[in-house]
Design a protein around this motif. Structure first.
Motif, PDB file in Angstrom:
ATOM      1  N   MET A   1       0.420  -1.071   0.205  1.00 56.52           N
ATOM      2  CA  MET A   1      -0.132  -0.182   0.274  1.00 56.52           C
ATOM      3  C   MET A   1       0.710   1.200   0.069  1.00 56.52           C
ATOM      4  O   MET A   1       2.194   0.915   0.574  1.00 56.52           O
ATOM      5  CB  MET A   1      -0.723  -0.174   1.959  1.00 56.52           C
ATOM      6  CG  MET A   1      -1.949  -0.995   0.920  1.00 56.52           C
ATOM      7  SD  MET A   1      -3.418  -0.627   2.156  1.00 56.52           S
ATOM      8  CE  MET A   1      -2.653  -1.403   4.161  1.00 56.52           C
ATOM      9  N   PRO A   2       0.498   2.579  -0.709  1.00 54.81           N
ATOM     10  CA  PRO A   2       1.428   3.504  -0.670  1.00 54.81           C
ATOM     11  C   PRO A   2       1.278   4.373   0.956  1.00 54.81           C
ATOM     12  O   PRO A   2       0.352   4.173   1.229  1.00 54.81           O
ATOM     13  CB  PRO A   2       0.138   4.305  -1.911  1.00 54.81           C
ATOM     14  CG  PRO A   2      -0.859   4.232  -2.122  1.00 54.81           C
ATOM     15  CD  PRO A   2      -0.900   2.540  -1.178  1.00 54.81           C
ATOM     16  N   LYS A   3       2.822   4.707   1.000  1.00 57.63           N
ATOM     17  CA  LYS A   3       2.279   6.024   1.920  1.00 57.63           C
ATOM     18  C   LYS A   3       2.247   7.541   1.757  1.00 57.63           C
ATOM     19  O   LYS A   3       2.259   7.749   0.700  1.00 57.63           O
ATOM     20  CB  LYS A   3       3.675   5.621   2.848  1.00 57.63           C
ATOM     21  CG  LYS A   3       4.570   4.475   3.280  1.00 57.63           C
ATOM     22  CD  LYS A   3       5.769   5.045   3.428  1.00 57.63           C
ATOM     23  CE  LYS A   3       6.146   3.796   4.508  1.00 57.63           C
ATOM     24  NZ  LYS A   3       7.554   4.221   5.539  1.00 57.63           N
ATOM     25  N   ILE A   4       0.911   7.647   2.250  1.00 59.65           N
ATOM     26  CA  ILE A   4       0.418   9.057   2.416  1.00 59.65           C
ATOM     27  C   ILE A   4       0.871   9.674   3.372  1.00 59.65           C
ATOM     28  O   ILE A   4      -0.197   9.401   4.594  1.00 59.65           O
ATOM     29  CB  ILE A   4      -1.054   8.771   1.384  1.00 59.65           C
ATOM     30  CG1 ILE A   4      -0.873   8.091  -0.005  1.00 59.65           C
ATOM     31  CG2 ILE A   4      -1.725  10.826   1.248  1.00 59.65           C
ATOM     32  CD1 ILE A   4      -2.678   7.468   0.039  1.00 59.65           C
ATOM     33  N   ALA A   5       1.579  11.141   2.824  1.00 58.92           N
ATOM     34  CA  ALA A   5       1.457  12.024   4.223  1.00 58.92           C
ATOM     35  C   ALA A   5       0.169  13.118   4.210  1.00 58.92           C
ATOM     36  O   ALA A   5      -0.326  13.260   3.339  1.00 58.92           O
ATOM     37  CB  ALA A   5       2.705  12.873   3.194  1.00 58.92           C
ATOM     38  N   ILE A   6       0.118  12.922   5.413  1.00 63.35           N
ATOM     39  CA  ILE A   6      -1.363  13.432   5.962  1.00 63.35           C
ATOM     40  C   ILE A   6      -1.385  14.865   6.959  1.00 63.35           C
ATOM     41  O   ILE A   6      -0.880  15.070   7.959  1.00 63.35           O
ATOM     42  CB  ILE A   6      -2.388  12.779   6.567  1.00 63.35           C
ATOM     43  CG1 ILE A   6      -2.651  11.696   5.815  1.00 63.35           C
ATOM     44  CG2 ILE A   6      -3.545  13.692   6.625  1.00 63.35           C
ATOM     45  CD1 ILE A   6      -3.179  11.544   4.659  1.00 63.35           C
ATOM     46  N   SER A   7      -0.871  15.765   5.612  1.00 63.70           N
ATOM     47  CA  SER A   7      -0.857  17.777   6.397  1.00 63.70           C
ATOM     48  C   SER A   7      -2.592  17.691   7.200  1.00 63.70           C
ATOM     49  O   SER A   7      -3.561  17.686   7.097  1.00 63.70           O
ATOM     50  CB  SER A   7      -0.319  18.951   6.056  1.00 63.70           C
ATOM     51  OG  SER A   7      -1.362  19.478   5.205  1.00 63.70           O
ATOM     52  N   VAL A   8      -2.134  18.139   9.091  1.00 59.83           N
ATOM     53  CA  VAL A   8      -3.960  18.039  10.416  1.00 59.83           C
ATOM     54  C   VAL A   8      -4.608  19.432   9.499  1.00 59.83           C
ATOM     55  O   VAL A   8      -5.406  19.180   9.977  1.00 59.83           O
ATOM     56  CB  VAL A   8      -3.615  17.189  10.954  1.00 59.83           C
ATOM     57  CG1 VAL A   8      -2.874  16.570  11.179  1.00 59.83           C
ATOM     58  CG2 VAL A   8      -2.683  18.771  11.700  1.00 59.83           C
ATOM     59  N   GLY A   9      -3.699  20.487   8.863  1.00 62.20           N
ATOM     60  CA  GLY A   9      -4.399  21.553   8.978  1.00 62.20           C
ATOM     61  C   GLY A   9      -4.386  22.603   9.958  1.00 62.20           C
ATOM     62  O   GLY A   9      -4.039  22.308  10.962  1.00 62.20           O
ATOM     63  N   ASP A  10      -5.668  23.498  10.014  1.00 65.71           N
ATOM     64  CA  ASP A  10      -5.483  23.977  11.093  1.00 65.71           C
ATOM     65  C   ASP A  10      -6.475  23.311  12.227  1.00 65.71           C
ATOM     66  O   ASP A  10      -7.075  22.763  12.517  1.00 65.71           O
ATOM     67  CB  ASP A  10      -7.061  24.969  10.951  1.00 65.71           C
ATOM     68  CG  ASP A  10      -6.752  26.576  12.387  1.00 65.71           C
ATOM     69  OD1 ASP A  10      -7.041  26.345  13.203  1.00 65.71           O
ATOM     70  OD2 ASP A  10      -5.722  27.692  11.998  1.00 65.71           O
ATOM     71  N   VAL A  11      -5.895  23.512  13.710  1.00 63.74           N
ATOM     72  CA  VAL A  11      -6.359  22.072  14.594  1.00 63.74           C
ATOM     73  C   VAL A  11      -7.196  22.604  15.585  1.00 63.74           C
ATOM     74  O   VAL A  11      -8.280  22.043  16.580  1.00 63.74           O
ATOM     75  CB  VAL A  11      -5.005  21.827  15.141  1.00 63.74           C
ATOM     76  CG1 VAL A  11      -3.973  21.589  14.883  1.00 63.74           C
ATOM     77  CG2 VAL A  11      -4.774  23.092  16.385  1.00 63.74           C
ATOM     78  N   ASN A  12      -8.252  24.001  15.944  1.00 60.71           N
ATOM     79  CA  ASN A  12      -9.047  24.452  15.974  1.00 60.71           C
ATOM     80  C   ASN A  12      -9.919  24.776  14.869  1.00 60.71           C
ATOM     81  O   ASN A  12     -11.563  24.351  15.584  1.00 60.71           O
ATOM     82  CB  ASN A  12      -8.705  25.938  16.009  1.00 60.71           C
ATOM     83  CG  ASN A  12      -7.987  26.349  17.073  1.00 60.71           C
ATOM     84  OD1 ASN A  12      -7.081  25.278  17.815  1.00 60.71           O
ATOM     85  ND2 ASN A  12      -7.214  27.798  16.538  1.00 60.71           N
TER      86      ASN A  12
ATOM     87  N   ILE B   1     -12.227  21.050  12.352  1.00 64.63           N
ATOM     88  CA  ILE B   1     -12.616  20.385  11.771  1.00 64.63           C
ATOM     89  C   ILE B   1     -11.768  18.666  11.759  1.00 64.63           C
ATOM     90  O   ILE B   1     -12.260  17.653  11.132  1.00 64.63           O
ATOM     91  CB  ILE B   1     -14.113  19.879  11.101  1.00 64.63           C
ATOM     92  CG1 ILE B   1     -14.010  20.565   9.780  1.00 64.63           C
ATOM     93  CG2 ILE B   1     -15.287  20.994  12.308  1.00 64.63           C
ATOM     94  CD1 ILE B   1     -15.051  19.718   8.763  1.00 64.63           C
ATOM     95  N   GLY B   2     -10.301  19.836  11.482  1.00 62.38           N
ATOM     96  CA  GLY B   2      -9.893  18.733  10.337  1.00 62.38           C
ATOM     97  C   GLY B   2      -9.048  16.975  11.650  1.00 62.38           C
ATOM     98  O   GLY B   2      -9.040  16.196  11.072  1.00 62.38           O
ATOM     99  N   LEU B   3      -8.319  17.865  12.710  1.00 63.98           N
ATOM    100  CA  LEU B   3      -8.203  16.861  13.650  1.00 63.98           C
ATOM    101  C   LEU B   3      -9.934  15.809  14.070  1.00 63.98           C
ATOM    102  O   LEU B   3      -9.151  13.886  13.276  1.00 63.98           O
ATOM    103  CB  LEU B   3      -7.679  17.089  15.386  1.00 63.98           C
ATOM    104  CG  LEU B   3      -6.912  17.720  14.552  1.00 63.98           C
ATOM    105  CD1 LEU B   3      -6.259  17.977  16.708  1.00 63.98           C
ATOM    106  CD2 LEU B   3      -5.374  16.840  14.289  1.00 63.98           C
ATOM    107  N   GLU B   4     -10.818  16.126  13.955  1.00 64.24           N
ATOM    108  CA  GLU B   4     -11.543  15.091  13.855  1.00 64.24           C
ATOM    109  C   GLU B   4     -11.819  14.149  13.014  1.00 64.24           C
ATOM    110  O   GLU B   4     -11.716  12.618  12.752  1.00 64.24           O
ATOM    111  CB  GLU B   4     -13.245  15.990  14.223  1.00 64.24           C
ATOM    112  CG  GLU B   4     -13.804  14.623  13.896  1.00 64.24           C
ATOM    113  CD  GLU B   4     -15.313  15.409  14.839  1.00 64.24           C
ATOM    114  OE1 GLU B   4     -17.111  14.829  14.861  1.00 64.24           O
ATOM    115  OE2 GLU B   4     -15.573  16.404  15.614  1.00 64.24           O
ATOM    116  N   ILE B   5     -12.173  14.939  11.828  1.00 65.57           N
ATOM    117  CA  ILE B   5     -12.389  13.690  10.418  1.00 65.57           C
ATOM    118  C   ILE B   5     -10.930  12.410  10.028  1.00 65.57           C
ATOM    119  O   ILE B   5     -11.051  11.636   9.869  1.00 65.57           O
ATOM    120  CB  ILE B   5     -11.748  14.485   8.947  1.00 65.57           C
ATOM    121  CG1 ILE B   5     -13.543  16.128   9.241  1.00 65.57           C
ATOM    122  CG2 ILE B   5     -12.187  13.358   7.583  1.00 65.57           C
ATOM    123  CD1 ILE B   5     -12.695  16.525   7.622  1.00 65.57           C
TER     124      ILE B   5
END
Length: 310
Positions: free
Chosen positions: A1-12, A14-18
């Motif tokens: 499976m490919p490794k994919i980098a995830i940048s988490v966006g603005d932590v304030n 909905i990004g972290l919940e997603i």
């Protein structure tokens, strides 16, 4: 499976919940590397009362801010700086081939500005970092919109619409998506200017379309089409790809039709980057019963994984 980098966006937002809620789904088709500190995910997990998946790989190589980080529904320089550093680590991981693609969760542009970051957003930053003009394409398999201009003021659009610039854009776009099907090119003025009565920009677009088709040796691009009727059901049966001269003209119908499904893809780059097609949604962040849709993110990760594997 490919490794994919995830940048988490603005932590304030909905990004972290997603990220937390979808981790068990995306590990079925990729290996995600989260550009964030485990402490940040633990804080989000506690605020959301959602268990932190123990197999989430956190690979942050930048400094964890002192005094905590998450302030729900707050535009802050601290969260802006963190989202930028998460994004830059994702870019570095992808450029160095440690990851096959980058998927970005939503940032807040004002937070970037507060943090002293000069870029308007992800696409602007990627164009500068990679030294090329990136193309912003948004959509889903039923409808994709490429933006000739994206995050600029409406007052600046007209001066950009020249035959040479439109021609260059269409050629780069055709190459970026390996276009082998008809694509509708929108005009700029009402009724495409009515043959010059309301501006001459549409004549430039028509000339560029003709020149590009001749250069490609086949009729791929059609237009200019009047934007107010271009997205009719009849036209959407003929075209899956559209080129819009201006951000809102193209994205308003896309989001009306496919708001929760569409994604953002950066074309004409040496790396593959996809993103959600929505913002930070501060009004929903860290609130119980907010019913946040994760479909755009899932589609963005799936698109990245599928295109890497080809």
């Amino acid at each position: 499976m490919p490794k994919i980098a995830i940048s988490v966006g603005d932590v304030n937002g909905i990004g972290l919940e997603i990220a937390l809620r979808t981790h068990h789904q995306i590990i079925r088709f990729c290996e995600p590397l989260y550009c964030a500190h485990r402490e940040v995910l633990e804080s989000a997990s506690a605020l959301l009362d959602f268990p932190l998946p123990q197999d989430m790989q956190c690979v942050a190589d930048f400094e964890y801010p002192r005094g905590g980080l998450i302030e729900p529904n707050c535009v802050s320089a601290k969260s802006g700086k963190y989202s930028y550093e998460s994004f830059m680590q994702g870019v570095n991981l992808t450029q160095s081939k440690q990851c096959a693609a980058l998927v970005t969760l939503p940032i807040h542009k004002k937070a970037w500005q507060k943090a002293g970051i000069s870029f308007v957003g992800h696409t602007h930053a990627l164009s500068s970092i990679c030294g090329v003009d990136s193309i912003m394409m948004l959509g889903c398999p039923s409808l994709f919109i490429a933006l000739f201009t994206d995050h600029i003021a409406l007052s600046q659009v007209s001066a950009c619409v020249t035959q040479e610039r439109v021609k260059d854009f269409l050629l780069r776009f055709a190459q970026g998506v390996n276009l082998n099907e008809p694509c509708c090119v929108l005009g700029l003025n009402p009724h495409c200017g009515d043959e010059g009565i309301m501006g001459s920009e549409d004549k430039q677009i028509n000339a560029a379309v003709s020149e590009v088709n001749m250069q490609l040796g086949k009729k791929i691009f059609f237009g200019a089409y009047p934007p107010d009727s271009a997205f009719s059901p009849f036209n959407r049966e003929k075209f899956r790809y559209f080129v819009s001269m201006y951000h809102d003209v193209g994205l308003a119908p896309l989001k009306a039709l496919y708001f929760e499904q569409s994604i953002n893809v950066s074309l004409n780059l040496p790396i593959l980057r996809t993103s959600v097609d929505h913002g930070v949604a501060y009004d929903k962040a860290y609130k119980k019963g907010s019913n946040i849709s994760t479909q755009s993110y899932l589609n963005a990760v799936q698109y990245a994984a599928n295109n890497v594997l080809r």
